[in-house]
Design an enzyme around this catalytic site. Structure first.
Site, short mmCIF file in Angstrom:
data_model
loop_
_atom_site.label_atom_id
_atom_site.label_comp_id
_atom_site.label_asym_id
_atom_site.label_seq_id
_atom_site.Cartn_x
_atom_site.Cartn_y
_atom_site.Cartn_z
N TYR A 142 0.81 -1.24 0.00
CA TYR A 142 0.00 0.00 0.00
C TYR A 142 0.83 1.27 0.00
O TYR A 142 0.43 2.27 0.61
CB TYR A 142 -0.94 0.05 1.22
CG TYR A 142 -1.38 -1.28 1.80
CD1 TYR A 142 -2.29 -2.08 1.11
CD2 TYR A 142 -0.90 -1.73 3.03
CE1 TYR A 142 -2.71 -3.29 1.65
CE2 TYR A 142 -1.32 -2.94 3.57
CZ TYR A 142 -2.22 -3.72 2.88
OH TYR A 142 -2.63 -4.91 3.42
N HIS A 143 1.94 1.29 -0.72
CA HIS A 143 2.81 2.48 -0.71
C HIS A 143 3.01 3.06 -2.10
O HIS A 143 4.15 3.32 -2.50
CB HIS A 143 4.17 2.13 -0.10
CG HIS A 143 4.12 1.72 1.34
ND1 HIS A 143 5.16 1.05 1.96
CD2 HIS A 143 3.17 1.89 2.28
CE1 HIS A 143 4.84 0.82 3.23
NE2 HIS A 143 3.64 1.31 3.45
N PRO A 144 1.95 3.32 -2.87
CA PRO A 144 2.18 3.87 -4.22
C PRO A 144 2.74 5.29 -4.15
O PRO A 144 2.31 6.08 -3.32
CB PRO A 144 0.77 3.87 -4.84
CG PRO A 144 -0.16 3.98 -3.66
CD PRO A 144 0.51 3.19 -2.56
#
Ligand code: FAD
Length: 509
Positions: free
Chosen positions: A446-448
């Site tokens: 979840y780190h775009p």
């Protein structure tokens, strides 16, 4: 008319709404597509994955990932006040100082350190978890036994080693960026917050952005910004809003049926994300893991005292590792969770167990965010193109991580609690077998970042002061402007970016 219109009340938007309204002479309108953050589960740390696929999650899926068996990977993103900081795992790990080396002038570690300090000193406190599961201490000891260095502060100038993870919590409850920055700011008369407001398009007059058109209930409204419009819609939402407004690669916009207002080839490109692959093991009988956290007893304990297993952020310990001696900083992270984290967190665990996830910190694979259609309410296509780097570097780092996770699991004291490896399973020993596991089950961490990258080259979307290149009165401030993925997690770095952006904006006046 307001001085500033901010689109998106996520981590960055909350910081800016607060900092800009510290001056009573400045008026700010903050637009958020999602609802308020009143859902009580937002407060319960151990319940974060129960927020998945609810009204506070955009609940996206990626485009089919060719290197992951064609899977459409579940891709949660916060959609409420606080944005992703209201549904995240609360881990505070900013990465390594060398992460700033690829950023433009003004963003060196020496220059941004004070923004980390300013946030941590007040609105973004780092807390120690209150009640960790005993297996977490065992993991740390086993990692040390397997050769990793013990590291008391994973946010120091060196990060290599294993340690406990600080969390964004207060008294055992989530303390989101909305809690830290927005809650107090909302009492000011010069800040207006509108939830349920979906920004559709920026309003341009020649090269000046005048404001933003948004959908509220059944009607379309126009928010006008006297000074600047600040886009804080996140690494997916921000490029999508620019593209819908005709700001992006002209050829692709035409193909999607959008009239180009400003040809800017980098918008939506350069997407990078942390891919994670977990090893799951069952524990022996009599060991209480977080699989049993949900009980009336623990709920009562949490409500009354802010203690017990529900205060756990699940990902309780972490290790940072260099997979090759010649690297200057870690390229692999291991995360320990005293619970089986299965099916991308979308199912409740039914058995006791533990997860050690391997995270690829510096992926070479690069993807993009693009429009699905010209419909301003449609979600964009998120295509990270995981493991697509031609020389297989990314998969090799994750294989290294899975093998290291297994070695830790086999060391005492953790080994004494383990009954058997459930996934990928003890018979998965060859590279091929581990690769099948990677393809079948890896998930996003979840780190775009990177889809409105800052810089001075042709593909840069914003300049080093975060102004959209070639346009006036418009900035992008959020994780989308990162020129590189940190060797850590993205929430605190996003807060840092917004803190500095607030100073840049105030200095202009
Ligand atoms: C499940 C999950 C777990 C995570 N765990 C961690 C962790 O433990 N530690 C960590 O450091 N990081 C973690 N992260 C990442 C971290 O939370 C994010 O990197 C950070 O919050 C990004 O901040 P942002 O301001 O860029 O975007 P966001 O916080 O996502 O904010 C964007 C906001 O804009 C709104 N928006 C989008 N489009 C529009 C529109 N058209 N109109 C109006 N509003 C719009 C969204 O609803 C949202 O509120 C996690 C993220 C998720 C999703």
């Amino acid at each position: 008319v307001h001085d500033y219109v901010i689109v998106g009340a996520g981590s960055a938007g909350c910081v800016l709404a607060d900092r800009l309204t510290e001056d009573p002479g400045v008026s700010v309108l903050l637009l958020e597509a999602g609802p308020s953050d009143r859902n009580p589960k937002i407060r319960i740390p151990a319940a974060f994955s129960q927020l998945f696929q609810t009204a506070v999650d955009w609940s996206l899926r990626t485009a089919p990932q060719s290197q992951l068996d064609g899977r459409e990977v579940y891709f949660p993103l916060g959609r409420t006040l606080g944005g992703s900081s209201s549904i995240n795992a609360m881990m505070v790990l900013r990465g390594h100082p060398v992460d700033q080396d690829s950023w433009p002038v003004g963003w060196s570690f020496a220059e941004v350190e004070r923004y980390y300090a300013r946030s941590a000193a007040g609105p973004f406190p780092l807390a120690d978890a209150r009640d960790r599961n005993p297996l977490t201490a065992a993991f740390v000891e086993s990692a040390v036994a397997a050769g990793l260095m013990r590291r008391d502060d994973l946010n120091g100038l060196e990060t290599e080693g294993v340690g406990l993870v600080p969390v964004s919590q207060r008294r055992g409850r989530r303390f989101s960026v909305a809690d830290g920055y927005l809650r107090g700011a909302r009492r000011r008369p010069n800040l207006t917050v509108v939830t349920g407001a979906h920004a559709m398009r920026l309003q341009l007059s020649d090269s000046r952005v005048e404001g933003v058109e948004y959908r509220l209930g059944g009607s379309t409204e126009l928010a006008r910004a006297e000074r600047e419009t600040i886009v804080c819609a996140g690494a997916v939402g921000s490029p999508a809003l620019l593209l819908r407004s005709g700001i992006g690669p002209a050829g692709e916009l035409a193909a999607a049926g959008v009239v180009t207002t400003h040809d800017l080839p980098g918008v939506g490109k350069g997407l990078r994300d942390h891919l994670a692959s977990g090893l799951i093991a069952h524990t022996v009988a009599g060991v209480a893991t977080l699989a049993r956290a949900e009980s009336l007893g623990s709920l009562a304990r949490w409500l009354v005292a802010g203690r017990g297993p529900l205060t756990s952020n699940v990902a309780e310990a972490a290790a940072f590792v260099r997979t090759r001696e010649d690297l200057v900083a870690p390229d692999l992270e291991l995360i320990f969770a005293p619970v089986p984290f299965e099916e991308e967190g979308l199912v409740k665990p039914t058995r006791d167990g533990v997860t050690i996830a391997a995270i690829l910190l510096q992926p070479r694979s690069e993807g993009e965010v693009r429009l699905r259609s010209a419909d301003p309410l449609a979600t964009p296509v998120v295509d990270p193109q995981y493991l697509s780097d031609p020389d297989g570097h990314d998969a090799a780092v994750l294989l290294h991580g899975l093998r290291l996770a297994r070695r830790i699991l086999e060391r005492e004291p953790l080994a004494g609690f383990i009954a058997s490896e459930a996934l990928p399973g003890a018979d998965a020993q060859t590279d091929d077998a581990l690769m099948s596991h990677l393809r079948a089950r890896s998930q996003t961490l979840y780190h775009p970042v990177g889809t409105c990258r800052m810089g001075t080259d042709e593909l840069a979307v914003v300049d080093p002061e975060l102004r959209v290149r070639g346009l006036d009165a418009i900035r992008v401030v959020d994780a989308s402007v990162f020129p590189a993925l940190p060797r850590g997690h993205t929430n605190w770095p996003t807060v840092m970016v917004a803190e500095r952006a607030a100073d840049l904006i105030r200095a202009r006046r």
